[in-house]
Design a protein around this motif. Sequence first.
Motif, PDB file in Angstrom:
ATOM      1  N   GLU A  40       1.686  -3.690  -0.872  1.00 42.68           N
ATOM      2  CA  GLU A  40       1.902  -4.287   0.430  1.00 42.68           C
ATOM      3  C   GLU A  40       0.670  -4.044   1.285  1.00 42.68           C
ATOM      4  OE1 GLU A  40       5.345  -2.391   2.117  1.00 42.68           O
ATOM      5  OE2 GLU A  40       4.565  -0.402   1.747  1.00 42.68           O
ATOM      6  N   GLN A  41       0.497  -4.836   2.321  1.00 41.09           N
ATOM      7  CA  GLN A  41      -0.647  -4.639   3.187  1.00 41.09           C
ATOM      8  C   GLN A  41      -0.477  -3.344   3.954  1.00 41.09           C
ATOM      9  OE1 GLN A  41      -1.541  -8.084   5.550  1.00 41.09           O
ATOM     10  NE2 GLN A  41      -2.605  -8.991   3.834  1.00 41.09           N
ATOM     11  N   GLY A  46      -6.731  -1.339   2.937  1.00 42.39           N
ATOM     12  CA  GLY A  46      -6.257  -2.717   3.070  1.00 42.39           C
ATOM     13  C   GLY A  46      -4.933  -3.013   2.394  1.00 42.39           C
ATOM     14  N   MET A  47      -4.716  -2.461   1.191  1.00 42.84           N
ATOM     15  CA  MET A  47      -3.443  -2.634   0.488  1.00 42.84           C
ATOM     16  C   MET A  47      -2.992  -1.260   0.010  1.00 42.84           C
ATOM     17  SD  MET A  47      -3.796  -6.205  -1.503  1.00 42.84           S
ATOM     18  CE  MET A  47      -2.076  -6.503  -1.267  1.00 42.84           C
ATOM     19  N   GLN A  48      -1.687  -1.072  -0.059  1.00 42.47           N
ATOM     20  CA  GLN A  48      -1.189   0.222  -0.521  1.00 42.47           C
ATOM     21  C   GLN A  48      -0.126   0.047  -1.591  1.00 42.47           C
ATOM     22  OE1 GLN A  48       0.203   2.204   2.979  1.00 42.47           O
ATOM     23  NE2 GLN A  48       1.998   0.920   3.210  1.00 42.47           N
ATOM     24  N   TYR A  79      -2.077  -8.010  -8.512  1.00 38.35           N
ATOM     25  CA  TYR A  79      -2.892  -6.850  -8.164  1.00 38.35           C
ATOM     26  C   TYR A  79      -2.676  -5.667  -9.105  1.00 38.35           C
ATOM     27  CZ  TYR A  79      -3.359  -9.383  -3.780  1.00 38.35           C
ATOM     28  OH  TYR A  79      -3.616 -10.342  -2.835  1.00 38.35           O
ATOM     29  N   SER A 112      -4.051   3.835  -1.546  1.00 36.38           N
ATOM     30  CA  SER A 112      -4.391   2.488  -1.106  1.00 36.38           C
ATOM     31  C   SER A 112      -5.672   2.025  -1.806  1.00 36.38           C
ATOM     32  CB  SER A 112      -4.555   2.440   0.420  1.00 36.38           C
ATOM     33  OG  SER A 112      -5.662   3.165   0.849  1.00 36.38           O
ATOM     34  N   THR A 114      -8.615  -1.626  -2.330  1.00 41.45           N
ATOM     35  CA  THR A 114      -9.133  -2.953  -2.009  1.00 41.45           C
ATOM     36  C   THR A 114      -9.186  -3.734  -3.310  1.00 41.45           C
ATOM     37  OG1 THR A 114     -10.512  -2.000  -0.271  1.00 41.45           O
ATOM     38  CG2 THR A 114     -11.087  -4.216  -1.024  1.00 41.45           C
TER      39      THR A 114
END
Length: 115
Positions: A40-41, A46-48, A79, A112, A114
């Motif tokens: 999720e953002q 940036g994403m986690q 991802y 998290s 990128t």
Amino acid sequence: MDVKTTSAPCVSLTEGAAGEVKALLEKPENAGKNLRVYVEQGGCSGMQYSMVFDEQRPDDVASFTHGVPVLVDPISLQYLNGAVVDFSDSLTAGGFKITNPNASQSCGCGKSFTA
């Protein structure tokens, strides 16, 4: 859409992670649930990564690693494909850790990334 089950897991668990997840799945509040791994953002990069015990949904990709059912939604799959979840019970930096070949950069905390 039907649930997709793959023979090769999109997200793998090490034996240590699978053992810890199995122990957590034995708790009454997790009965009948599966491990869901998703992104999720958020986070410092940036994403986690997130994990939760959840019911299977129609669009999920499902697999089994060391006897543990693992669910990934189609968006997270982009991802997480090829990622490995590990577990350590050390006093420092213990817990679950995800190694993701799709991450171009990861945060120092390891939670998290990128893409």
